[in-house]
Design a protein around this motif. Structure first.
Motif, PDB file in Angstrom:
ATOM      1  N   GLY A   1      31.264  23.016  66.302  1.00  0.00           N
ATOM      2  CA  GLY A   1      31.229  21.587  65.951  1.00  0.00           C
ATOM      3  C   GLY A   1      32.465  21.033  66.639  1.00  0.00           C
ATOM      4  N   ALA A   2      33.546  21.807  66.884  1.00  0.00           N
ATOM      5  CA  ALA A   2      34.807  21.096  67.568  1.00  0.00           C
ATOM      6  C   ALA A   2      34.574  21.219  69.086  1.00  0.00           C
ATOM      7  CB  ALA A   2      35.916  22.032  67.105  1.00  0.00           C
TER       8      ALA A   2
ATOM      9  N   LEU B   1      18.721  20.839  72.841  1.00  0.00           N
ATOM     10  CA  LEU B   1      17.989  19.361  72.226  1.00  0.00           C
ATOM     11  C   LEU B   1      18.685  18.373  72.805  1.00  0.00           C
ATOM     12  CD1 LEU B   1      17.177  20.966  68.636  1.00  0.00           C
ATOM     13  CD2 LEU B   1      15.552  20.147  70.674  1.00  0.00           C
ATOM     14  N   LYS B   2      20.363  18.194  72.714  1.00  0.00           N
ATOM     15  CA  LYS B   2      21.106  16.951  73.110  1.00  0.00           C
ATOM     16  C   LYS B   2      20.793  16.616  74.620  1.00  0.00           C
ATOM     17  CE  LYS B   2      25.647  14.976  73.393  1.00  0.00           C
ATOM     18  NZ  LYS B   2      25.241  14.450  74.803  1.00  0.00           N
TER      19      LYS B   2
ATOM     20  N   VAL C   1      20.639  21.260  62.211  1.00  0.00           N
ATOM     21  CA  VAL C   1      20.745  19.637  62.067  1.00  0.00           C
ATOM     22  C   VAL C   1      22.215  19.908  61.483  1.00  0.00           C
ATOM     23  CG1 VAL C   1      20.433  17.932  60.292  1.00  0.00           C
ATOM     24  CG2 VAL C   1      18.268  19.195  61.299  1.00  0.00           C
ATOM     25  N   GLU C   2      22.524  20.682  60.574  1.00  0.00           N
ATOM     26  CA  GLU C   2      23.903  20.666  60.152  1.00  0.00           C
ATOM     27  C   GLU C   2      25.121  20.919  61.143  1.00  0.00           C
ATOM     28  OE1 GLU C   2      24.736  18.870  57.254  1.00  0.00           O
ATOM     29  OE2 GLU C   2      22.413  18.592  57.396  1.00  0.00           O
TER      30      GLU C   2
ATOM     31  N   ASP D   1      28.216  15.035  65.967  1.00  0.00           N
ATOM     32  CA  ASP D   1      27.242  13.996  66.569  1.00  0.00           C
ATOM     33  C   ASP D   1      26.230  13.567  65.371  1.00  0.00           C
ATOM     34  OD1 ASP D   1      25.394  12.073  67.702  1.00  0.00           O
ATOM     35  OD2 ASP D   1      25.698  13.106  69.671  1.00  0.00           O
ATOM     36  N   ALA D   2      26.323  12.618  64.562  1.00  0.00           N
ATOM     37  CA  ALA D   2      25.647  12.429  63.354  1.00  0.00           C
ATOM     38  C   ALA D   2      24.369  11.794  63.928  1.00  0.00           C
ATOM     39  CB  ALA D   2      26.240  11.431  62.582  1.00  0.00           C
ATOM     40  N   GLY D   3      24.279  11.076  64.961  1.00  0.00           N
ATOM     41  CA  GLY D   3      23.092  10.223  65.536  1.00  0.00           C
ATOM     42  C   GLY D   3      22.249  11.541  66.092  1.00  0.00           C
ATOM     43  N   LEU D   4      22.704  12.696  66.758  1.00  0.00           N
ATOM     44  CA  LEU D   4      22.048  13.468  67.354  1.00  0.00           C
ATOM     45  C   LEU D   4      21.301  14.452  66.032  1.00  0.00           C
ATOM     46  CD1 LEU D   4      20.895  15.437  69.613  1.00  0.00           C
ATOM     47  CD2 LEU D   4      22.929  16.527  69.275  1.00  0.00           C
TER      48      LEU D   4
END
Length: 485
Positions: free
Chosen positions: A152-153, A169-170, A200-201, A207-210
């Motif tokens: 995440g970081a 996926l991004k 998802v998590e 990136d909350a939008g992703l």
């Protein structure tokens, strides 16, 4: 004869009928252990031998450091390997050619680029039950795990499977391309749902939008997979050489194979129904049947056999006490907790499980079945206990199974032989199991494993009673007491 492309035509076993040079990668797979190579890859190989699915060849993706050695071994034989299907009466070897590459671990950019390639339609996973970072107390993904937090970081340099999938996926989203389907092939209830939450998590950390885009646009079909596939040792490598093939990475497995899969592949999929995969709208009934009767049954066999120094699974099935224990717990407690399955007789399914476990050709070990109980018990045993308690039903047999697991984790068999570490959390389990000899509540107090089920008074009483019997009387006498043998 050395296994490679140049020698295929001269090998004394069945080989691919298709031209491997014409295959194109369409599936990126994480976790190329024996199960995947004897299951998903075999179905694809069957389809390719029918002249179809040639654009869905497997590209392996290494993540763990140990993957490097496995990759090098397979690369040295052009990613070919032999699968030997074994019944009680015969052995049937076949070279599988569905894999065409295996990306070495340590280069996330290479994996992400392959996932971003529009030719990739599916990313699939067999990363073991313990690879999904599930908190047993909540049943949900643990986004605070250090490995996930690190991805995440630093999402551009991921080191976990889920971080790599998010990055792939991004790249698809940013290029305005259709996302690939993420297909879990591990033995986890609702494995597609579990995988979706993990992906998802992990994305949400950076990136909350992703994360929202993945939740809305990516398919995660649930599936039930089944095939007994032991680890490969020098024994199996010697056996395949006796068959005329010099293969450093053969897979020996039973002749039974099953795959039930939800048909949710927006980006496209191979026509695996032609190779024997059963596509359904909802896999839940088959999933519960398999996880509770087969995987739960493995645990019921494993721990008493391990405590009685039995080495092979088929030897355990020849032991009257172990077999009687399996039958009683399954018939009295497990099978009644399995909902009906379309066009399936649960008693016939269990009879097949017994037959499969008794197959002497497989060479499956009790130690393998005992492995990783801290991840397997919360998925294969404890939900059945919880359901039966909620329904006001007896859990005597399952409480004994839990006590046997605890006794096994104490680290010695009934004969005094030392049990070598057999769980990622072995040190903790051994300490708690030894404490539980005098204080059984210590074992059930591991909420990360038992959740609220360990707090149930009826279960706790039965567990404590059986654990005391195991320490006092030994495994064989305790099984006689329970089964009436």
């Amino acid at each position: 004869m050395k296994l490679n492309n140049a020698n295929l035509a001269d090998l004394p076993v069945a080989t691919p009928s298709y031209d491997r040079a014409g295959l194109q990668g369409g599936i990126v797979h994480f976790g190329l252990g024996n199960f995947h190579r004897a299951h998903q890859a075999v179905y694809l190989d069957r389809l390719m031998n029918m002249g179809e699915g040639h654009d869905f060849a497997i590209i392996g993706a290494g993540v763990m450091p140990a993957d490097a050695k496995a990759r090098d071994v397979l690369a040295a034989q052009d990613f070919l390997y032999t699968v030997v299907e074994q019944s009680a009466d015969a052995s049937d070897p076949r070279v599988v050619g569905a894999m065409i590459d295996y990306l070495a671990p340590g280069n996330p950019g290479e994996v992400i680029a392959r996932l971003a390639d529009p030719a990739t339609k599916i990313a699939s996973l067999t990363i073991t039950e313990g690879g999904y970072f599930i908190n047993a107390a909540t049943g949900h993904f643990d986004a605070t795990h250090p490995a996930i937090a690190a991805d995440g970081a630093n999402p551009a340099e991921p080191k976990t499977v889920f971080g790599l999938i998010v990055a792939g996926l991004k790249a698809r989203r940013d290029a305005d391309q259709q996302p690939f389907t993420v297909m879990c092939c591990d033995n986890i209830p609702h494995n597609g749902v579990i995988t979706k939450e993990a992906v998802v998590e992990t994305a949400r950390l950076s990136d909350a939008g992703l994360a929202d885009w993945i939740a809305a646009n990516v398919a995660f079909p649930n599936g039930m997979v089944d095939r007994i596939t032991p680890a490969t040792s020098d024994r199996e490598r010697a056996m395949i050489r006796e068959m005329g093939v010099d293969d450093d990475s053969p897979v020996f497995c039973e002749d039974f194979i099953q795959w039930v899969l939800e048909d949710n592949f927006p980006a496209g999929r191979p026509a695996l129904e032609k190779a024997g995969v059963e596509f359904v709208d909802d896999v839940t009934p088959w999933e519960l049947m398999k996880i509770r009767i087969l995987n739960g049954g493995h645990a019921i066999i494993a721990y008493p056999a391990g405590l009685m120094d039995i080495h092979f699974v088929h030897e355990a099935m020849e032991n009257d006490l172990v077999r009687a224990f399996l039958r009683k717990v399954e018939n009295d407690e497990v099978i009644p907790a399995v909902p009906p399955v379309p066009n399936t007789d649960l008693q016939a399914y269990f009879a097949k499980v017994e037959e499969r476990c008794a197959n002497p050709k497989i060479g499956d070990t009790i130690r393998r079945l005992c492995l990783d109980g801290s991840n397997r018990q919360p998925k294969f045993i404890i939900p059945t206990i919880a359901d039966r308690l909620a329904a006001g039903k007896s859990v005597e047999g399952l409480a004994l199974e839990s006590a046997l697991w605890c006794r096994y984790c104490a680290g010695t068999t009934d004969s005094g032989a030392v049990i070598e570490p057999n769980d990622p959390n072995w040190d903790v389990l051994t300490k708690v199991a030894q404490e539980a000899r005098e204080n059984p509540a210590a074992w059930l107090g591991m909420t990360e494993i038992y959740g609220d089920t360990g707090k149930n008074a009826e279960f706790a009483e039965a567990f404590a009673r059986w654990l005391a019997a195991l320490w006092r009387d030994g495994t064989a006498a305790t099984l006689r007491s329970y089964t009436g043998q």
